[in-house]
Design a protein around this motif. Structure first.
Motif: not given
Length: 80
Positions: A23-50
């Motif tokens: 609930p605390q992120y509802e506003e931020a999530i609603r601003l994100i437009i879901p992808s029309t490509l429907k890629p699979l979810d994956k985990q990423v480590w943001l501090p590294d460019v890879s």
């Protein structure tokens, strides 16, 4: 997973699920437009460019945080 927050039929955000789980992120999530490509979810480590976590990237991140905490510009006499 992000896909758990999407309505499986409309592929739009399932606001009931968002309100239930994030609930605390509802506003931020609603601003994100879901992808029309429907890629699979994956985990990423943001501090590294890879996007991959390695011991080296984890250590680097900790070192950067520690460096920020020991910044020479911090005025101990004024703050303490």
């Amino acid at each position: 997973l992000v896909s758990d927050l999407l309505d499986q039929q409309t592929k739009e955000w399932d606001l009931d699920r968002i309100r239930l789980h994030l609930p605390q992120y509802e506003e931020a999530i609603r601003l994100i437009i879901p992808s029309t490509l429907k890629p699979l979810d994956k985990q990423v480590w943001l501090p590294d460019v890879s996007g991959s976590y390695t011991t080296k990237s984890g250590y680097k991140r900790i070192f950067e945080e520690k460096k920020d905490l020991t910044n020479d510009q911090f005025n101990w006499m004024k703050t303490v």
